[in-house]
Design a protein around this motif. Structure first.
Motif, PDB file in Angstrom:
ATOM      1  N   GLY A 172       0.811  -1.200   0.000  1.00 32.41           N
ATOM      2  CA  GLY A 172       0.000   0.000   0.000  1.00 32.41           C
ATOM      3  C   GLY A 172       0.851   1.259   0.000  1.00 32.41           C
ATOM      4  O   GLY A 172       2.082   1.201   0.043  1.00 32.41           O
ATOM      5  N   PRO A 173       0.207   2.418  -0.002  1.00 29.76           N
ATOM      6  CA  PRO A 173       0.936   3.680  -0.176  1.00 29.76           C
ATOM      7  C   PRO A 173       1.572   4.238   1.076  1.00 29.76           C
ATOM      8  O   PRO A 173       2.292   5.236   0.998  1.00 29.76           O
ATOM      9  CB  PRO A 173      -0.152   4.629  -0.688  1.00 29.76           C
ATOM     10  CG  PRO A 173      -1.402   4.108  -0.051  1.00 29.76           C
ATOM     11  CD  PRO A 173      -1.246   2.610   0.006  1.00 29.76           C
ATOM     12  N   GLY A 174       1.309   3.636   2.244  1.00 28.30           N
ATOM     13  CA  GLY A 174       1.818   4.243   3.465  1.00 28.30           C
ATOM     14  C   GLY A 174       1.214   5.620   3.636  1.00 28.30           C
ATOM     15  O   GLY A 174       0.003   5.805   3.552  1.00 28.30           O
ATOM     16  N   GLY A 175       2.052   6.635   3.829  1.00 31.71           N
ATOM     17  CA  GLY A 175       1.565   8.001   3.986  1.00 31.71           C
ATOM     18  C   GLY A 175       1.489   8.780   2.693  1.00 31.71           C
ATOM     19  O   GLY A 175       1.333   9.999   2.718  1.00 31.71           O
ATOM     20  N   TYR A 176       1.578   8.074   1.560  1.00 33.25           N
ATOM     21  CA  TYR A 176       1.612   8.757   0.271  1.00 33.25           C
ATOM     22  C   TYR A 176       0.311   8.520  -0.501  1.00 33.25           C
ATOM     23  O   TYR A 176      -0.605   7.855  -0.030  1.00 33.25           O
ATOM     24  CB  TYR A 176       2.824   8.292  -0.538  1.00 33.25           C
ATOM     25  CG  TYR A 176       4.128   8.620   0.143  1.00 33.25           C
ATOM     26  CD1 TYR A 176       4.712   9.872   0.005  1.00 33.25           C
ATOM     27  CD2 TYR A 176       4.757   7.690   0.966  1.00 33.25           C
ATOM     28  CE1 TYR A 176       5.900  10.191   0.646  1.00 33.25           C
ATOM     29  CE2 TYR A 176       5.948   7.998   1.612  1.00 33.25           C
ATOM     30  CZ  TYR A 176       6.514   9.248   1.450  1.00 33.25           C
ATOM     31  OH  TYR A 176       7.686   9.559   2.093  1.00 33.25           O
ATOM     32  N   ALA A 177       0.250   9.044  -1.719  1.00 32.46           N
ATOM     33  CA  ALA A 177      -0.966   8.990  -2.525  1.00 32.46           C
ATOM     34  C   ALA A 177      -1.106   7.651  -3.251  1.00 32.46           C
ATOM     35  O   ALA A 177      -0.209   6.813  -3.244  1.00 32.46           O
ATOM     36  CB  ALA A 177      -0.961  10.138  -3.543  1.00 32.46           C
ATOM     37  N   ASP A 178      -2.297   7.469  -3.894  1.00 32.30           N
ATOM     38  CA  ASP A 178      -2.651   6.284  -4.682  1.00 32.30           C
ATOM     39  C   ASP A 178      -2.953   5.082  -3.776  1.00 32.30           C
ATOM     40  O   ASP A 178      -2.980   5.196  -2.553  1.00 32.30           O
ATOM     41  CB  ASP A 178      -1.568   5.957  -5.710  1.00 32.30           C
ATOM     42  CG  ASP A 178      -1.502   7.018  -6.809  1.00 32.30           C
ATOM     43  OD1 ASP A 178      -2.557   7.602  -7.124  1.00 32.30           O
ATOM     44  OD2 ASP A 178      -0.415   7.254  -7.347  1.00 32.30           O
ATOM     45  N   GLU A 212       0.518  -2.653   4.575  1.00 32.52           N
ATOM     46  CA  GLU A 212      -0.113  -1.334   4.661  1.00 32.52           C
ATOM     47  C   GLU A 212      -1.162  -1.089   3.574  1.00 32.52           C
ATOM     48  O   GLU A 212      -1.157  -0.038   2.924  1.00 32.52           O
ATOM     49  CB  GLU A 212       0.948  -0.233   4.636  1.00 32.52           C
ATOM     50  CG  GLU A 212       1.834  -0.228   5.871  1.00 32.52           C
ATOM     51  CD  GLU A 212       2.694   1.012   6.003  1.00 32.52           C
ATOM     52  OE1 GLU A 212       2.728   1.831   5.066  1.00 32.52           O
ATOM     53  OE2 GLU A 212       3.345   1.170   7.054  1.00 32.52           O
ATOM     54  N   LEU A 213      -2.066  -2.025   3.384  1.00 33.45           N
ATOM     55  CA  LEU A 213      -3.188  -1.798   2.468  1.00 33.45           C
ATOM     56  C   LEU A 213      -4.277  -0.989   3.161  1.00 33.45           C
ATOM     57  O   LEU A 213      -4.350  -0.928   4.393  1.00 33.45           O
ATOM     58  CB  LEU A 213      -3.765  -3.132   2.003  1.00 33.45           C
ATOM     59  CG  LEU A 213      -2.862  -4.004   1.140  1.00 33.45           C
ATOM     60  CD1 LEU A 213      -3.599  -5.282   0.747  1.00 33.45           C
ATOM     61  CD2 LEU A 213      -2.379  -3.262  -0.104  1.00 33.45           C
ATOM     62  N   LYS A 214      -5.144  -0.391   2.351  1.00 33.75           N
ATOM     63  CA  LYS A 214      -6.271   0.381   2.867  1.00 33.75           C
ATOM     64  C   LYS A 214      -7.569  -0.202   2.333  1.00 33.75           C
ATOM     65  O   LYS A 214      -7.626  -0.694   1.204  1.00 33.75           O
ATOM     66  CB  LYS A 214      -6.138   1.850   2.457  1.00 33.75           C
ATOM     67  CG  LYS A 214      -4.925   2.547   3.054  1.00 33.75           C
ATOM     68  CD  LYS A 214      -4.868   4.011   2.655  1.00 33.75           C
ATOM     69  CE  LYS A 214      -3.677   4.707   3.309  1.00 33.75           C
ATOM     70  NZ  LYS A 214      -3.586   6.142   2.931  1.00 33.75           N
ATOM     71  N   GLU A 215      -8.612  -0.128   3.162  1.00 27.48           N
ATOM     72  CA  GLU A 215      -9.913  -0.685   2.774  1.00 27.48           C
ATOM     73  C   GLU A 215     -10.777   0.322   2.036  1.00 27.48           C
ATOM     74  O   GLU A 215     -11.787  -0.061   1.443  1.00 27.48           O
ATOM     75  CB  GLU A 215     -10.638  -1.207   4.020  1.00 27.48           C
ATOM     76  CG  GLU A 215      -9.911  -2.367   4.689  1.00 27.48           C
ATOM     77  CD  GLU A 215     -10.653  -2.916   5.895  1.00 27.48           C
ATOM     78  OE1 GLU A 215     -11.887  -2.772   5.950  1.00 27.48           O
ATOM     79  OE2 GLU A 215      -9.996  -3.486   6.792  1.00 27.48           O
ATOM     80  N   ALA A 216     -10.424   1.600   2.042  1.00 25.57           N
ATOM     81  CA  ALA A 216     -11.210   2.608   1.330  1.00 25.57           C
ATOM     82  C   ALA A 216     -11.111   2.395  -0.181  1.00 25.57           C
ATOM     83  O   ALA A 216     -10.088   1.939  -0.691  1.00 25.57           O
ATOM     84  CB  ALA A 216     -10.712   4.008   1.694  1.00 25.57           C
ATOM     85  N   GLY A 217     -12.194   2.741  -0.899  1.00 21.55           N
ATOM     86  CA  GLY A 217     -12.204   2.542  -2.344  1.00 21.55           C
ATOM     87  C   GLY A 217     -12.283   1.065  -2.674  1.00 21.55           C
ATOM     88  O   GLY A 217     -13.016   0.301  -2.026  1.00 21.55           O
TER      89      GLY A 217
END
Length: 651
Positions: A346-352, A390-395
């Motif tokens: 995942g992007p960590g603290g960055y975009a995308d 560090e994946l995100k569940e949003a989107g």
């Protein structure tokens, strides 16, 4: 086949644009490491002449690439052979039908490290170096061979069905390939050796079907009272040899390590190897370094491992992708526990985002997971298969897909647990067998003390969850020194070394007294390139390493862990690079695992102290005189006298 390739970028179409390179090679060693976030992301063309010897008539020829980032297309004499998508796994193409004996042919590889929405990883806080950055081999075999075509695996899988102190039961799976038009009778032999001594031997008569690519044959065996692979205490390896015979002659041979061990992870007691609790003193490692980028050679891997062992680490998270086969070999030999993972980042603290819900992306992730497991299945050092970071569940929500990967990992290998590195709450934390968190309490806000609060609360709320720390760390430049202890701003140009030292002392105090933490991994063992970063002493570097990017300087925190993790007696004065001082009194810290430390300044004894629980001796209110001061620490281990000294100047 590493020597004498010709290289040009795809936009360079003039004859004079070609230059010679030797592999391993990356075209981003200069621009990415200069802190240019727009470093070259595109296509590079590699060509090489290959002479096919007359004595290879009737043989099969394969090209095996250990790694090319990230999409590679192979051509022979201008004709497309195949494509591999993924920058960190090995791949094999057979070229038998594309070449002729007694002739020279042109091998061309077009490698693309450009952004691609259906090839992992999509993003990452590290450089995506382009090129053929690992070794290339030409394999020449009989028409009947042990297959190299199953995801570039060795074709021999050693499945540890049941291992204990008294008996080890193993199933050897051998995959065979037959290029002939008719079935071929053969004999498979399996030998297990302890050095030169044979401890088991068997053979099996078989018939290999025509045009088989990976026909599987199985030989089950047991060893009584085996010598176990026991981490750094005793990394003992048997050698497994699978040979293929036809008409009384050996036609192929594959050798693989066999390290017999059993392990579990308990929610309360943490990691147990061969039935005994083993605290995992771990670090994370990127496969790159100053000047070379990711085009590492054997001596680079060996130096990295020597530094890990000197510090006393017994575990490593090879982040965030499969690394060189040689590093896994070294881990086996030295007894390090390994967390190996796919580049689902995942992007960590960055975009995308790190996940796009495309079928082609899903297929690529499954392919890369199969390659990771099949290529490295036999390494006893590998104890965990990592599925994401560090994946995100949003989107586009990756939860369902991670579940699919988790099931696939268990299908491919029922003997090892899955793991993941998270940096937030949510359903993603309850899919893999083990979960760990990337925590930076005291660097990205908060204080080190909040790590203790968070760990205890998480363990209390989820007592059956097996909790680890996949990353923890703080930046430090050896050029940035201060004689006051102040928490810096992470994205600033000031990363004082003494705060990194303080951070690790406080963090290790917390982690080391919580046995339910199944493993902890310092981020990072070495500084590494991240072209988009603008912080520390120069752009383009993540300086959270315990050792500098060029491996020339071990930071103070390195010696703090050495005192705690390496039983060899040592003494080390912290803050030695803070040469110029402005305060007439100071606090001196000395790291030592000895019974007692004496501190002298300018030949005068100023104190004697015993190291605390984390091997730190603290001497407060030490007076300095104007000008140069010689600071010396002495520790005794039995009859052995150990000293360390440095010079400070009070201005």
């Amino acid at each position: 086949m590493n020597d004498d390739w010709r290289f040009r970028f795809s936009h360079q179409v003039n004859r004079g644009d070609v230059r010679r390179v030797d592999l391993p090679h990356t075209w981003n060693a200069q621009d990415a490491l200069a802190g240019r976030p727009d470093y070259k992301r595109g296509i590079g063309n590699y060509t090489k002449r290959l002479y096919v010897r007359p004595e290879w008539a009737g043989k099969r020829l394969f090209l095996r690439f250990e790694g090319a980032n990230s999409i590679a297309d192979l051509f022979v004499d201008g004709r497309h052979v195949g494509e591999h998508r993924g920058g960190y796994g090995a791949f094999v193409f057979e070229i038998t039908d594309r070449v002729q004996c007694g002739r020279e042919h042109t091998i061309e590889v077009r490698v693309n490290n450009g952004e691609q929405l259906d090839v992992m990883p999509l993003v990452g806080d590290f450089n995506f170096y382009g090129g053929i950055y690992r070794d290339v081999h030409l394999l020449v075999t009989d028409s009947l061979c042990i297959s190299p075509l199953d995801c570039a695996s060795p074709g021999l899988f050693l499945v540890q069905q049941a291992v204990g102190e008294c008996r080890a039961e193993v199933s050897a799976r051998i995959e065979l390939s037959n290029a002939a038009e008719r079935p071929q009778p053969a004999v498979v032999r399996l030998r297990i050796a302890d050095g030169e001594r044979t401890v088991y031997e068997a053979e099996k008569e078989i018939v290999v079907a025509p045009h088989a690519t990976a026909q599987q044959e199985r030989i089950d065996f047991a060893l009584e009272h085996p010598r176990l692979w026991n981490g750094t205490a005793d990394p003992f390896l048997y050698r497994a040899e699978a040979t293929l015979w036809r008409d009384g002659a050996e036609v192929d041979r594959v050798e693989q390590p066999l390290g017999l061990r059993y392990f579990t992870v308990d929610p309360e007691r943490g990691f147990l190897l061969n039935g005994k609790h083993l605290p995992l003193h771990g670090v994370c490692r990127h496969q790159e370094r100053a000047e070379a980028g990711n085009a590492l050679r054997a001596e680079h891997h060996e130096e990295d491992v020597r530094l890990m062992l000197e510090m006393g680490a017994n575990a490593v998270r090879l982040a965030h992708y499969p690394q060189s086969e040689y590093i896994y070999d070294l881990m086996d030999r030295c007894g390090m526990i390994v967390w190996a993972e796919i580049p689902f980042v995942g992007p960590g603290g960055y975009a995308d985002k790190g996940f796009v819900d495309l079928q082609s992306f899903r297929d690529n992730g499954r392919q890369q997971l199969r390659e990771l497991i099949r290529q490295h299945y036999n390494h006893p050092s590998i104890c965990f298969w990592g599925l994401f970071n560090e994946l995100k569940e949003a989107g586009d929500n990756p939860v369902e897909y991670v579940g699919e990967l988790n099931a696939l990992a268990h299908e491919e290998d029922p003997t090892r647990p899955t793991a993941a590195a998270s940096n937030q709450g949510g359903a993603l934390n309850f899919i893999t067998d083990l979960i760990a968190w990337n925590r930076y309490d005291g660097w990205y806000g908060a204080t080190p003390a909040t790590l203790a609060e968070w760990l205890d609360a998480t363990h209390r709320e989820h007592p059956d969850l097996r909790i680890g720390i996949s990353e923890y760390g703080a930046g430090a430049s050896v050029l940035h020194q201060q004689d006051s202890l102040v928490q810096p701003v992470p994205n600033s140009w000031w990363h004082p070394e003494n705060w990194q030292t303080e951070y690790h002392i406080r963090s290790w105090e917390i982690i080391s007294e919580r046995s339910y933490v199944w493993g902890s991994f310092v981020w990072n063992m070495f500084d590494f390139g991240a072209a988009h970063r603008t912080e520390g002493d120069r752009p383009g570097i993540n300086d959270k390493g315990l050792v500098t990017h060029d491996r020339r300087v071990c930071k103070d925190a390195f010696y703090f862990y050495k005192a705690n993790w390496n039983a060899e007696p040592m003494v080390r004065i912290a803050g030695r690079r803070e040469v110029r001082r402005v305060r007439p009194t100071t606090t001196v810290r000395v790291f030592s695992n000895c019974h007692e430390v004496t501190l002298r300044v300018n030949g005068r004894t100023v104190g004697v102290a015993k190291p605390d629980r984390v091997c730190v001796c603290t001497f407060a209110d030490v007076a300095l005189r104007r000008g140069e001061n010689i600071v010396e620490a002495e520790a005794r281990d039995g009859r052995t006298r150990l000293t360390d000294r440095c010079s400070w100047v009070l201005e």
